[in-house]
Design an enzyme around this catalytic site. Sequence first.
Site, PDB file in Angstrom:
ATOM      1  N   CYS A 164      38.573 -50.627 -46.321  1.00 34.51           N
ATOM      2  CA  CYS A 164      39.219 -49.615 -45.756  1.00 34.51           C
ATOM      3  C   CYS A 164      39.384 -48.377 -44.075  1.00 34.51           C
ATOM      4  O   CYS A 164      37.952 -47.856 -44.283  1.00 34.51           O
ATOM      5  CB  CYS A 164      37.713 -47.888 -46.775  1.00 34.51           C
ATOM      6  SG  CYS A 164      38.619 -46.117 -46.532  1.00 34.51           S
ATOM      7  N   ASP A 297      38.709 -57.436 -51.899  1.00 31.66           N
ATOM      8  CA  ASP A 297      38.395 -57.740 -50.239  1.00 31.66           C
ATOM      9  C   ASP A 297      38.350 -59.024 -49.855  1.00 31.66           C
ATOM     10  O   ASP A 297      39.151 -59.532 -49.106  1.00 31.66           O
ATOM     11  CB  ASP A 297      37.584 -57.139 -49.914  1.00 31.66           C
ATOM     12  CG  ASP A 297      36.968 -55.628 -49.605  1.00 31.66           C
ATOM     13  OD1 ASP A 297      38.345 -54.647 -49.841  1.00 31.66           O
ATOM     14  OD2 ASP A 297      36.390 -55.156 -50.113  1.00 31.66           O
ATOM     15  N   CYS A 340      43.826 -44.696 -49.259  1.00 39.59           N
ATOM     16  CA  CYS A 340      42.702 -44.044 -48.396  1.00 39.59           C
ATOM     17  C   CYS A 340      43.021 -42.789 -48.610  1.00 39.59           C
ATOM     18  O   CYS A 340      44.211 -42.114 -48.287  1.00 39.59           O
ATOM     19  CB  CYS A 340      43.660 -44.843 -47.303  1.00 39.59           C
ATOM     20  SG  CYS A 340      42.161 -44.655 -45.960  1.00 39.59           S
TER      21      CYS A 340
END
Length: 412
Positions: A164, A297, A340
């Site tokens: 993020c 991730d 985002c």
Amino acid sequence: MTAAKQFDIVIVGGGAAGIATASSLLSRAAHMAIAVIEPADRHYYQPGWTMVGAGIFSAASTAKTTAAVMPAGVTWIKQAVTEFSPDDNEIGLADGSTVGYERLVVCPGLKLNWAGVEGLEDNLGRNGVTSNYSFKTAPYTWDLVQNLKSGKALFTQPPMPIKCAGAPQKALYLSADHWHRSGTLNNIDVGFFTATPSLFGVAHYVPALMKYVEKYGAELHFEHTLTKIDGATKIATFTRADGEEVQSDFDMIHVCPPQCAPDFIRQSPLVDEAGWVDVDPATLQSRRYENVWALGDVMNAPNAKTAAAARAQAPVVATNLLQHAGLNTGMGHYNGYGSCPLTVERGKIVLAEFGYGGKLLPSFPKWLIDGQYPSVLAWLLKARALPWIYWNAMLKGREWLVKPALGAEESS
Ligand SMILES: Cc1cc2nc3c(=O)[nH]c(=O)nc-3n(C[C@H](O)[C@H](O)[C@H](O)COP(=O)(O)OP(=O)(O)OC[C@H]3O[C@@H](n4cnc5c(N)ncnc54)[C@H](O)[C@@H]3O)c2cc1C
């Protein structure tokens, strides 16, 4: 090695990506023997931590027990994976046992390298040093913000890739918004120190963000990497891109820690030179082992590392893995979607949604939410809808808006 336990599919990591993938697999092939290997007792909705740091969500609302999110029908092995032997289709666990698989999904997230900044671990959670990147310290951000009436507040962002990438500046905007509303902003110097050369990786969203940088009077320092924190004297040290060291005092500092792949991943044969699991960016299949996939991730596709990305990736991995197993599910392709929601003030969000190469991939028509402008509706999405969608759709195999469009190609 000969593994005592054998499964059709083993999933390493029961975070956002792992639980979503297990559910997506079960919704297509309920008969498969699936194991999720996850050492932690608690599962976190990490996107909520930005809101915890601004006093909007309680920390407790972002956590559930791992048992509560584990899909019925999978075997939960409560262990940490320590080793991969992909040539033998086995993995090693922290208790010394091994688990065998037909197909493997790797998604243990990334490592927050708190030790990568000198003095950070010793000061985190005290001396004005905080981070929304930890469940433990996100509430401390809100304590500091409420108590600061004058002085200097710093916000930092390490080199990419990070999860993020908007979260470090979200902390700045929501803190400054609180000071603006309570009439103290004029007495507080706000600084943003980022290792990156620009405010946000996709230029389309930068003008809307710059308006808030100006509104809050935040000073931008590009290509500054935080290297040291002295909690006693409240001095932060940065290294600039030209190698020069600069220092700034602070009354509070919000730190986003440096990030890398977990150690046991970096030491495995699955990775690229940078230590991330090496996958085909469209199919998310390992480039080295045809019965291995990775998402979330931990892998090296150039998407924004977000839960929103994992939500789009999980159905693609489930589809492609089952195609590889001969179940004729077709082939799914991931377009790099990530999202985002930049919380520019309490009640408004600049909603960035994009895929590979920064291609804009808005979920909503412009008249409803236009990513170039702050939106009240996008705030309601983040504050009300997305947590619900996370717990009740993404983690349960309900693939709203992310069902893969299937191609006919064969899996390799
Ligand atoms: C402050 C903050 C704000 C964010 N904001 C947003 C946002 O607004 N929108 C958004 O979409 N995303 C946001 N994110 C990012 C999002 O939370 C992550 O991208 C997402 O959780 C990644 O999912 P993952 O499954 O790959 O990793 P994780 O969810 O971190 O899960 C990894 C799992 O693997 C387990 N694991 C670790 N080591 C091992 C091991 N050795 N063996 C087995 N299991 C292991 C861990 O215990 C964990 O449960 C934010 C994150 C943070 C920290």
